[in-house]
Design a protein around this motif. Structure first.
Motif, PDB file in Angstrom:
ATOM      1  N   UNK A  87      -9.781  77.070 -64.241  1.00  0.00           N
ATOM      2  CA  UNK A  87     -10.579  78.291 -64.407  1.00  0.00           C
ATOM      3  C   UNK A  87     -11.026  78.499 -65.844  1.00  0.00           C
ATOM      4  N   UNK A  88     -10.219  78.004 -66.807  1.00  0.00           N
ATOM      5  CA  UNK A  88     -10.531  78.272 -68.215  1.00  0.00           C
ATOM      6  C   UNK A  88     -11.021  77.049 -68.978  1.00  0.00           C
ATOM      7  N   UNK A  89     -10.774  75.862 -68.467  1.00  0.00           N
ATOM      8  CA  UNK A  89     -11.200  74.646 -69.166  1.00  0.00           C
ATOM      9  C   UNK A  89     -10.415  74.442 -70.455  1.00  0.00           C
ATOM     10  N   UNK A  90     -10.949  73.601 -71.313  1.00  0.00           N
ATOM     11  CA  UNK A  90     -10.283  73.322 -72.587  1.00  0.00           C
ATOM     12  C   UNK A  90     -10.235  74.590 -73.429  1.00  0.00           C
ATOM     13  N   UNK A  91      -9.092  74.815 -74.053  1.00  0.00           N
ATOM     14  CA  UNK A  91      -8.900  75.989 -74.901  1.00  0.00           C
ATOM     15  C   UNK A  91      -8.953  75.526 -76.351  1.00  0.00           C
ATOM     16  N   UNK A  92      -9.830  76.130 -77.124  1.00  0.00           N
ATOM     17  CA  UNK A  92     -10.085  75.692 -78.496  1.00  0.00           C
ATOM     18  C   UNK A  92      -9.025  76.213 -79.461  1.00  0.00           C
ATOM     19  N   UNK A  93      -7.775  75.778 -79.236  1.00  0.00           N
ATOM     20  CA  UNK A  93      -6.680  76.150 -80.125  1.00  0.00           C
ATOM     21  C   UNK A  93      -5.472  75.294 -79.791  1.00  0.00           C
ATOM     22  N   UNK A  94      -4.458  75.402 -80.598  1.00  0.00           N
ATOM     23  CA  UNK A  94      -3.149  74.827 -80.354  1.00  0.00           C
ATOM     24  C   UNK A  94      -2.132  75.811 -80.892  1.00  0.00           C
ATOM     25  N   UNK A  95      -0.887  75.674 -80.454  1.00  0.00           N
ATOM     26  CA  UNK A  95       0.169  76.450 -81.069  1.00  0.00           C
ATOM     27  C   UNK A  95       0.203  76.053 -82.549  1.00  0.00           C
ATOM     28  N   UNK A  96       0.484  76.978 -83.473  1.00  0.00           N
ATOM     29  CA  UNK A  96       0.503  76.652 -84.902  1.00  0.00           C
ATOM     30  C   UNK A  96       1.417  75.470 -85.252  1.00  0.00           C
ATOM     31  N   UNK A  97       2.533  75.327 -84.553  1.00  0.00           N
ATOM     32  CA  UNK A  97       3.426  74.198 -84.820  1.00  0.00           C
ATOM     33  C   UNK A  97       2.716  72.881 -84.530  1.00  0.00           C
ATOM     34  N   UNK A  98       2.012  72.806 -83.427  1.00  0.00           N
ATOM     35  CA  UNK A  98       1.284  71.585 -83.062  1.00  0.00           C
ATOM     36  C   UNK A  98       0.104  71.365 -84.001  1.00  0.00           C
ATOM     37  N   UNK A  99      -0.623  72.424 -84.301  1.00  0.00           N
ATOM     38  CA  UNK A  99      -1.787  72.308 -85.196  1.00  0.00           C
ATOM     39  C   UNK A  99      -1.378  71.777 -86.566  1.00  0.00           C
ATOM     40  N   UNK A 100      -0.175  72.060 -86.995  1.00  0.00           N
ATOM     41  CA  UNK A 100       0.304  71.626 -88.308  1.00  0.00           C
ATOM     42  C   UNK A 100       0.877  70.219 -88.342  1.00  0.00           C
ATOM     43  N   UNK A 101       0.938  69.541 -87.198  1.00  0.00           N
ATOM     44  CA  UNK A 101       1.474  68.180 -87.156  1.00  0.00           C
ATOM     45  C   UNK A 101       0.488  67.195 -87.768  1.00  0.00           C
ATOM     46  N   UNK A 102       0.998  66.125 -88.401  1.00  0.00           N
ATOM     47  CA  UNK A 102       0.086  65.114 -88.950  1.00  0.00           C
ATOM     48  C   UNK A 102      -0.673  64.427 -87.814  1.00  0.00           C
ATOM     49  N   UNK A 103      -1.884  63.954 -88.086  1.00  0.00           N
ATOM     50  CA  UNK A 103      -2.653  63.247 -87.049  1.00  0.00           C
ATOM     51  C   UNK A 103      -1.892  62.024 -86.545  1.00  0.00           C
ATOM     52  N   UNK A 104      -2.069  61.741 -85.265  1.00  0.00           N
ATOM     53  CA  UNK A 104      -1.398  60.612 -84.629  1.00  0.00           C
ATOM     54  C   UNK A 104      -2.409  59.773 -83.869  1.00  0.00           C
ATOM     55  N   UNK A 105      -2.041  58.533 -83.635  1.00  0.00           N
ATOM     56  CA  UNK A 105      -2.834  57.667 -82.787  1.00  0.00           C
ATOM     57  C   UNK A 105      -4.031  57.047 -83.488  1.00  0.00           C
ATOM     58  N   UNK A 106      -4.748  56.246 -82.712  1.00  0.00           N
ATOM     59  CA  UNK A 106      -5.945  55.589 -83.223  1.00  0.00           C
ATOM     60  C   UNK A 106      -7.036  56.612 -83.500  1.00  0.00           C
ATOM     61  N   UNK A 107      -7.876  56.313 -84.454  1.00  0.00           N
ATOM     62  CA  UNK A 107      -8.984  57.204 -84.761  1.00  0.00           C
ATOM     63  C   UNK A 107      -8.613  58.310 -85.729  1.00  0.00           C
ATOM     64  N   UNK A 108      -7.364  58.316 -86.192  1.00  0.00           N
ATOM     65  CA  UNK A 108      -6.947  59.340 -87.162  1.00  0.00           C
ATOM     66  C   UNK A 108      -6.513  58.686 -88.437  1.00  0.00           C
TER      67      UNK A 108
END
Length: 108
Positions: A87-108
């Protein structure tokens, strides 16, 4: 109790779990997926299909990823319970703890 998505999902967003969820309770943030604690029926269908083994029953989250339990709950504080992720689709946010994590995976 609910299932929790932890660190291995950050910047992966595979979505196989979304396809398996019979109640549409797995929501997409910017950097990871989150399981709605009030909408989840604890069926466990999502856990075995996760290719990075990021989904755990709340009591079984490994100690090094315990912060993802509060991040999972925190993601829904403002959102509430919309009654289904589709019903809402992708939500343009993350929990602050997740948003503060270093980038992971390919392309980062």
């Amino acid at each position: 109790m609910t299932y929790i998505i932890a660190e291995p999902c950050v910047d992966v967003l595979d979505k196989a779990c979304i396809e398996e969820c019979p109640v549409d309770c797995i929501y997409e943030g910017n950097r990871m997926l989150y399981i709605h604690p009030d909408e989840c029926v604890d069926c466990g269908a999502c856990e075995p299909v996760c290719p990075v083994e990021a989904i755990f029953y709340e009591d079984d989250v490994p100690d090094q990823w315990k912060n993802y339990t509060s991040a999972n709950y925190g993601f829904f504080e403002e959102l509430g319970s919309p009654g289904g992720a589709s019903k809402v689709g992708k939500i343009d946010k993350d929990d602050p703890f997740v948003a503060g994590q270093p980038p992971r995976g390919e392309g980062h």
